[in-house]
Write a protein that holds these residues in place. Structure first.
Motif, PDB file in Angstrom:
ATOM      1  N   LYS A   1      -8.366  18.744   5.067  1.00  8.05           N
ATOM      2  CA  LYS A   1      -7.550  17.745   5.742  1.00  8.05           C
ATOM      3  C   LYS A   1      -8.372  17.016   6.786  1.00  8.05           C
ATOM      4  N   VAL A   2      -7.927  15.801   7.106  1.00  9.60           N
ATOM      5  CA  VAL A   2      -8.554  15.046   8.187  1.00  9.60           C
ATOM      6  C   VAL A   2      -8.106  15.598   9.539  1.00  9.60           C
ATOM      7  N   LEU A   3      -6.846  16.017   9.592  1.00  8.67           N
ATOM      8  CA  LEU A   3      -6.270  16.531  10.843  1.00  8.67           C
ATOM      9  C   LEU A   3      -5.748  17.952  10.618  1.00  8.67           C
ATOM     10  N   PRO A   4      -6.634  18.922  10.428  1.00  7.61           N
ATOM     11  CA  PRO A   4      -6.179  20.282  10.083  1.00  7.61           C
ATOM     12  C   PRO A   4      -5.431  20.996  11.195  1.00  7.61           C
ATOM     13  N   HIS A   5      -5.609  20.528  12.440  1.00  8.04           N
ATOM     14  CA  HIS A   5      -4.959  21.200  13.559  1.00  8.04           C
ATOM     15  C   HIS A   5      -3.510  20.768  13.741  1.00  8.04           C
ATOM     16  N   ILE A   6      -3.077  19.722  13.031  1.00  7.89           N
ATOM     17  CA  ILE A   6      -1.696  19.252  13.138  1.00  7.89           C
ATOM     18  C   ILE A   6      -0.816  20.053  12.181  1.00  7.89           C
ATOM     19  N   THR A   7       0.298  20.573  12.707  1.00  9.56           N
ATOM     20  CA  THR A   7       1.199  21.417  11.922  1.00  9.56           C
ATOM     21  C   THR A   7       2.622  20.864  11.982  1.00  9.56           C
ATOM     22  N   ASP A   8       3.513  21.545  11.288  1.00  8.34           N
ATOM     23  CA  ASP A   8       4.924  21.137  11.318  1.00  8.34           C
ATOM     24  C   ASP A   8       5.483  21.133  12.739  1.00  8.34           C
TER      25      ASP A   8
ATOM     26  N   ILE B   1       5.242  17.780  14.355  1.00 11.15           N
ATOM     27  CA  ILE B   1       5.790  16.603  13.690  1.00 11.15           C
ATOM     28  C   ILE B   1       7.316  16.600  13.573  1.00 11.15           C
ATOM     29  N   TYR B   2       7.879  17.679  13.086  1.00  9.63           N
ATOM     30  CA  TYR B   2       9.293  17.680  12.720  1.00  9.63           C
ATOM     31  C   TYR B   2      10.167  18.103  13.892  1.00  9.63           C
ATOM     32  N   GLU B   3      11.191  17.289  14.159  1.00  8.48           N
ATOM     33  CA  GLU B   3      12.000  17.489  15.360  1.00  8.48           C
ATOM     34  C   GLU B   3      12.612  18.878  15.426  1.00  8.48           C
ATOM     35  N   ASN B   4      13.061  19.407  14.295  1.00 11.75           N
ATOM     36  CA  ASN B   4      13.706  20.723  14.308  1.00 11.75           C
ATOM     37  C   ASN B   4      12.716  21.865  14.498  1.00 11.75           C
ATOM     38  N   LYS B   5      11.412  21.553  14.448  1.00 14.43           N
ATOM     39  CA  LYS B   5      10.392  22.585  14.643  1.00 14.43           C
ATOM     40  C   LYS B   5       9.584  22.386  15.926  1.00 14.43           C
ATOM     41  N   ILE B   6       9.689  21.209  16.527  1.00 13.07           N
ATOM     42  CA  ILE B   6       8.955  20.938  17.770  1.00 13.07           C
ATOM     43  C   ILE B   6       9.583  21.741  18.908  1.00 13.07           C
ATOM     44  N   ARG B   7       8.754  22.448  19.644  1.00 11.58           N
ATOM     45  CA  ARG B   7       9.230  23.169  20.837  1.00 11.58           C
ATOM     46  C   ARG B   7       9.174  22.189  22.003  1.00 11.58           C
ATOM     47  N   LYS B   8      10.325  21.600  22.289  1.00 13.41           N
ATOM     48  CA  LYS B   8      10.375  20.434  23.173  1.00 13.41           C
ATOM     49  C   LYS B   8      10.017  20.752  24.617  1.00 13.41           C
ATOM     50  N   MET B   9      10.099  22.000  25.028  1.00 16.00           N
ATOM     51  CA  MET B   9       9.751  22.359  26.406  1.00 16.00           C
ATOM     52  C   MET B   9       8.283  22.763  26.539  1.00 16.00           C
ATOM     53  N   LYS B  10       7.569  22.814  25.412  1.00 10.97           N
ATOM     54  CA  LYS B  10       6.161  23.172  25.440  1.00 10.97           C
ATOM     55  C   LYS B  10       5.298  21.914  25.518  1.00 10.97           C
ATOM     56  N   VAL B  11       4.262  21.984  26.336  1.00 15.86           N
ATOM     57  CA  VAL B  11       3.394  20.828  26.555  1.00 15.86           C
ATOM     58  C   VAL B  11       2.248  20.765  25.551  1.00 15.86           C
TER      59      VAL B  11
END
Length: 267
Positions: free
Chosen positions: A200-207, A210-220
């Motif tokens: 991948k070009v961006l191997p460090h990017i995960t779900d 990207i995905y709102e239901n998986k993003i931990r919104k309080m984590k920086v």
């Protein structure tokens, strides 16, 4: 300590934040006291069991050094605005008294009410004295010493990311109105695959990025991975060679926003 510093090395930033802790009680056999109750400094104690700790530290602005200087335990959801305001004022006064220069205060958006209260107090003082024309917006004063507050840049990125995933962001550059879309970010991630697994070009990017239901919104920590030179430049490159518009139209608007946001917040 300050005797060994030159004038510019005495400029410091005061940082403060609070965090939740597990409520518990502990008997200190050396002092004979039961610890774990609310303790906001001085002779102010309470019978409530603490569930938050408020921490203050200072950091050199020119010379790289830092030191924790104060911590306090609060209950019922954390320290209140007036409590933090009192403690911050006392700390700044003590720093000034030992010949340090607290030029700025840094906190996250959750504690902006403390900063707003101090700025309002300063503005009211200028109004009462009839000198409002000399008041400098975006600052407050403690004993005539001017302090410039700053919101913590990583938390600003987190807040921006949390809004961006829900709404398009509109901005202007050279009087041209542009629109950045989270859809472009998502589609770049979903198209970052090829015939070779794991390449991948961006191997460090995960779900979780990207995905709102998986993003931990309080984590920086994940937000700067999106608002980064690497992600923005990849998005820009793809937009230039994506003749089928798999990512979308005007993708360059999104790449510009991602890049200039991180540049602005790290100045």
């Amino acid at each position: 300590m300050t005797i060994e510093m030159n004038s510019s090395e005495k400029y410091v930033a005061v940082l403060f934040d609070d965090m939740s802790i597990l409520p518990s009680l502990h008997f200190n056999e050396y002092t004979g006291f039961i610890e774990g109750f609310e303790d906001m400094g001085g002779d102010i104690f309470d019978s409530y069991i603490a569930d938050h700790v408020l921490m203050f530290m200072i950091r050199g602005l020119k010379k790289q050094w830092k030191a924790p200087i104060s911590y306090h335990f609060s209950s019922r959801g954390g320290a209140k605005t007036l409590q933090m305001k009192r403690l911050l004022t006392e700390i700044i006064r003590k720093l000034i008294n030992i010949d340090l220069k607290p030029l700025t205060v840094i906190c996250d958006q959750n504690n902006i009410s403390v900063i707003n209260s101090l700025m309002n107090d300063t503005k009211e003082k200028y109004l009462r004295c009839g000198n409002i024309s000399t008041y400098r917006e975006g600052s407050f004063e403690i004993d005539e010493f001017k302090v410039y507050p700053i919101l913590d840049p990583p938390h600003l990125l987190k807040g921006m990311r949390n809004n961006f995933i829900k709404k398009d962001l509109h901005y202007s550059k050279n009087n041209v109105r542009k629109t950045a879309k989270w859809e472009h970010v998502r589609k770049l991630y979903e198209n970052d695959n090829g015939p070779i697994d794991g390449l991948k070009v961006l191997p460090h990017i995960t779900d979780e990025h990207i995905y709102e239901n998986k993003i931990r919104k309080m984590k920086v920590k994940n937000a700067p991975h999106i608002f980064s030179q690497r992600f923005a430049s990849t998005l820009q490159l793809v937009s230039q060679i994506d003749s089928a518009n798999k990512i979308g139209t005007h993708v360059e608007h999104t790449s510009e926003l991602l890049f200039f946001s991180i540049v602005y917040l790290t100045l």
